[in-house]
Write a protein that holds these residues in place. Structure first.
Motif, PDB file in Angstrom:
ATOM      1  N   PRO A 291      30.830 -37.185  86.063  1.00 24.65           N
ATOM      2  CA  PRO A 291      30.758 -38.563  85.564  1.00 24.65           C
ATOM      3  C   PRO A 291      32.102 -39.253  85.414  1.00 24.65           C
ATOM      4  O   PRO A 291      32.163 -40.487  85.364  1.00 24.65           O
ATOM      5  N   LEU A 292      33.204 -38.493  85.367  1.00 28.93           N
ATOM      6  CA  LEU A 292      34.527 -39.100  85.246  1.00 28.93           C
ATOM      7  C   LEU A 292      35.216 -39.299  86.594  1.00 28.93           C
ATOM      8  O   LEU A 292      36.263 -39.932  86.663  1.00 28.93           O
ATOM      9  N   LYS A 293      34.623 -38.768  87.648  1.00 28.78           N
ATOM     10  CA  LYS A 293      35.258 -38.845  88.966  1.00 28.78           C
ATOM     11  C   LYS A 293      34.372 -39.490  90.026  1.00 28.78           C
ATOM     12  O   LYS A 293      34.882 -40.125  90.956  1.00 28.78           O
ATOM     13  N   ASP A 294      33.068 -39.302  89.922  1.00 29.19           N
ATOM     14  CA  ASP A 294      32.163 -39.727  90.979  1.00 29.19           C
ATOM     15  C   ASP A 294      31.455 -41.030  90.635  1.00 29.19           C
ATOM     16  O   ASP A 294      31.273 -41.382  89.474  1.00 29.19           O
ATOM     17  N   GLU A 295      31.029 -41.731  91.682  1.00 31.92           N
ATOM     18  CA  GLU A 295      30.118 -42.858  91.512  1.00 31.92           C
ATOM     19  C   GLU A 295      28.694 -42.295  91.438  1.00 31.92           C
ATOM     20  O   GLU A 295      28.317 -41.458  92.253  1.00 31.92           O
ATOM     21  N   LEU A 296      27.921 -42.771  90.484  1.00 35.66           N
ATOM     22  CA  LEU A 296      26.609 -42.187  90.237  1.00 35.66           C
ATOM     23  C   LEU A 296      25.480 -42.875  90.990  1.00 35.66           C
ATOM     24  O   LEU A 296      24.433 -42.289  91.219  1.00 35.66           O
ATOM     25  N   PHE A 297      25.687 -44.129  91.395  1.00 38.84           N
ATOM     26  CA  PHE A 297      24.574 -44.921  91.904  1.00 38.84           C
ATOM     27  C   PHE A 297      24.745 -45.347  93.355  1.00 38.84           C
ATOM     28  O   PHE A 297      24.146 -46.326  93.797  1.00 38.84           O
ATOM     29  N   SER A 298      25.536 -44.602  94.109  1.00 40.33           N
ATOM     30  CA  SER A 298      25.816 -44.976  95.496  1.00 40.33           C
ATOM     31  C   SER A 298      24.574 -44.905  96.387  1.00 40.33           C
ATOM     32  O   SER A 298      24.576 -45.442  97.499  1.00 40.33           O
ATOM     33  N   ASP A 299      23.514 -44.270  95.897  1.00 39.00           N
ATOM     34  CA  ASP A 299      22.279 -44.174  96.687  1.00 39.00           C
ATOM     35  C   ASP A 299      21.282 -45.277  96.339  1.00 39.00           C
ATOM     36  O   ASP A 299      20.178 -45.308  96.886  1.00 39.00           O
ATOM     37  N   THR A 300      21.668 -46.192  95.459  1.00 36.42           N
ATOM     38  CA  THR A 300      20.726 -47.224  95.020  1.00 36.42           C
ATOM     39  C   THR A 300      20.889 -48.512  95.821  1.00 36.42           C
ATOM     40  O   THR A 300      21.965 -48.802  96.359  1.00 36.42           O
ATOM     41  N   ALA A 301      19.830 -49.322  95.837  1.00 40.76           N
ATOM     42  CA  ALA A 301      19.862 -50.584  96.580  1.00 40.76           C
ATOM     43  C   ALA A 301      20.883 -51.575  96.014  1.00 40.76           C
ATOM     44  O   ALA A 301      21.599 -52.223  96.787  1.00 40.76           O
ATOM     45  N   PRO A 302      20.999 -51.736  94.676  1.00 42.79           N
ATOM     46  CA  PRO A 302      22.008 -52.679  94.159  1.00 42.79           C
ATOM     47  C   PRO A 302      23.425 -52.307  94.566  1.00 42.79           C
ATOM     48  O   PRO A 302      24.235 -53.179  94.917  1.00 42.79           O
ATOM     49  N   TYR A 303      23.743 -51.015  94.537  1.00 46.09           N
ATOM     50  CA  TYR A 303      25.076 -50.556  94.946  1.00 46.09           C
ATOM     51  C   TYR A 303      25.312 -50.887  96.427  1.00 46.09           C
ATOM     52  O   TYR A 303      26.359 -51.433  96.782  1.00 46.09           O
ATOM     53  N   LYS A 304      24.346 -50.566  97.258  1.00 44.97           N
ATOM     54  CA  LYS A 304      24.493 -50.787  98.696  1.00 44.97           C
ATOM     55  C   LYS A 304      24.630 -52.275  99.029  1.00 44.97           C
ATOM     56  O   LYS A 304      25.409 -52.662  99.918  1.00 44.97           O
ATOM     57  N   LEU A 305      23.926 -53.122  98.292  1.00 47.45           N
ATOM     58  CA  LEU A 305      24.010 -54.560  98.515  1.00 47.45           C
ATOM     59  C   LEU A 305      25.417 -55.071  98.189  1.00 47.45           C
ATOM     60  O   LEU A 305      26.007 -55.851  98.958  1.00 47.45           O
ATOM     61  N   VAL A 306      25.950 -54.647  97.046  1.00 48.99           N
ATOM     62  CA  VAL A 306      27.298 -55.085  96.649  1.00 48.99           C
ATOM     63  C   VAL A 306      28.333 -54.619  97.656  1.00 48.99           C
ATOM     64  O   VAL A 306      29.244 -55.383  98.049  1.00 48.99           O
ATOM     65  N   MET A 307      28.224 -53.393  98.123  1.00 49.86           N
ATOM     66  CA  MET A 307      29.172 -52.883  99.101  1.00 49.86           C
ATOM     67  C   MET A 307      29.073 -53.658 100.417  1.00 49.86           C
ATOM     68  O   MET A 307      30.094 -53.983 101.040  1.00 49.86           O
ATOM     69  N   ALA A 308      27.856 -53.962 100.837  1.00 46.50           N
ATOM     70  CA  ALA A 308      27.666 -54.696 102.087  1.00 46.50           C
ATOM     71  C   ALA A 308      28.270 -56.105 102.006  1.00 46.50           C
ATOM     72  O   ALA A 308      28.787 -56.622 103.000  1.00 46.50           O
ATOM     73  N   GLN A 309      28.232 -56.716 100.839  1.00 46.80           N
ATOM     74  CA  GLN A 309      28.752 -58.058 100.660  1.00 46.80           C
ATOM     75  C   GLN A 309      30.279 -58.102 100.530  1.00 46.80           C
ATOM     76  O   GLN A 309      30.857 -59.177 100.650  1.00 46.80           O
ATOM     77  N   ASN A 310      30.894 -56.958 100.306  1.00 50.20           N
ATOM     78  CA  ASN A 310      32.343 -56.953 100.018  1.00 50.20           C
ATOM     79  C   ASN A 310      33.152 -56.052 100.938  1.00 50.20           C
ATOM     80  O   ASN A 310      34.311 -55.777 100.670  1.00 50.20           O
TER      81      ASN A 310
END
Length: 311
Positions: A291-310
């Motif tokens: 939890p102090l090093k990794d991203e926890l929600f990289s498999d979720t749709a909101p995460y993927k949407l934000v990454m795609a937009q940026n």
């Protein structure tokens, strides 16, 4: 509405909407231009600190703005705004892991300050409600529940190592792992905190202020919730420190002061943050994440949407 507040008249709703629009507009002004940000979060507060706040936010003033919490909250919010600007506009900082820990640190500090205030209000023993330091407060189990909810909210801050800077000219600080479950849990907790600790001011510093950062995070610039939050918080608290009579005399929206309302707000906040902690724990355990090093929600749709937009 009538459960938490006396229902505002048409003028009250108009003023609330005006405050919301003003906060969102000023946030956009500071977000989209570097000079706008420096004007709002550096030059203006320096001038106010020297010429205005020693009078309007003097210790013991009749509006309660002179307590330690208001002063600490003002400068911690401004520190967040300026720190985020440094990360956004200094390329080397955007890739420095220690610099990327600053947003999580300042966020946790702001939440912790509020938790301490909830516990302090409980310690007053104002079980039937009383005016303390020129603020009406009512102590109760809700302070303890919401203090615990805030501590859980701190524990569930995650994924700051994945913070990126958007490719747009605004150079927004994007935190992809800060998805909507955390934001909503924070909003519920923060509303309960304002209701518990700034009761008769909480329509503005709770409802309106939270909407002013959550609406942009969902509909204007996704992934930049913390940037929106720091900016609108700083803008609002600078205004309150400068015009302390606003929520008491100019445009009051009094709370009902019903113990059931206090209990309900904090109980829901505690449930929301317990649910968030359980959800995160399950993801950590299932995917063997740190939890102090990794991203926890990289498999979720909101995460993927934000990454795609940026990208």
């Amino acid at each position: 509405m009538g459960f938490f507040y006396e229902v505002p008249g048409l003028m009250g709703w108009a003023i609330g909407l005006g405050v919301l629009i003003a906060l969102m507009a000023l946030n956009e002004f500071g977000r989209t231009t570097m000079w706008g940000g420096l004007l709002l979060y550096l030059i203006l507060p320096i001038a106010l600190t020297i010429y205005v706040w020693p009078t309007t936010a003097a210790p013991g003033n009749e509006y309660g703005t002179g307590n330690w919490f208001n002063w600490v909250k003002t400068y911690s919010a401004l520190a967040g705004c300026l720190g985020f600007m440094a990360i956004r506009y200094i390329p080397s900082l955007a890739k420095n892991r220690y610099a990327l820990a600053f947003p999580a640190f300042i966020l946790a500090l702001n939440i912790f300050e509020a938790c301490l205030r909830d516990f302090q209000v409980y310690s007053y023993g104002a079980w039937d409600g009383q005016i303390i330091d020129n603020l009406w407060l009512m102590s109760g189990p809700w302070n303890i529940m919401n203090g615990i909810a805030g501590l859980l909210n701190i524990i569930t801050i995650c994924g700051w190592t994945g913070i990126i800077i958007s490719k747009e000219s605004s150079k927004d600080m994007i935190w992809p792992d800060m998805i909507w479950p955390w934001i909503i849990a924070y909003d519920i907790w923060n509303f309960a905190y304002t209701y518990n600790c700034i009761t008769d001011h909480s329509f503005y510093c709770g409802v309106i202020l939270l909407l002013s950062c959550t609406i942009p995070a969902f509909f204007i610039k996704k992934g930049a919730w913390l940037q929106h939050r720091a900016a609108t918080l700083a803008l609002w608290i600078m205004f309150v420190m400068s015009v302390p009579s606003f929520a008491d005399r100019i445009a009051p929206v009094p709370a009902t002061r019903d113990p059931d309302a206090f209990f309900a707000a904090s109980f829901v906040a505690l449930l929301a943050n317990v649910a968030l902690a359980v959800y995160q724990f399950k993801k950590i355990r299932k995917h063997k994440l740190h939890p102090l090093k990794d991203e926890l929600f990289s498999d979720t749709a909101p995460y993927k949407l934000v990454m795609a937009q940026n990208r």
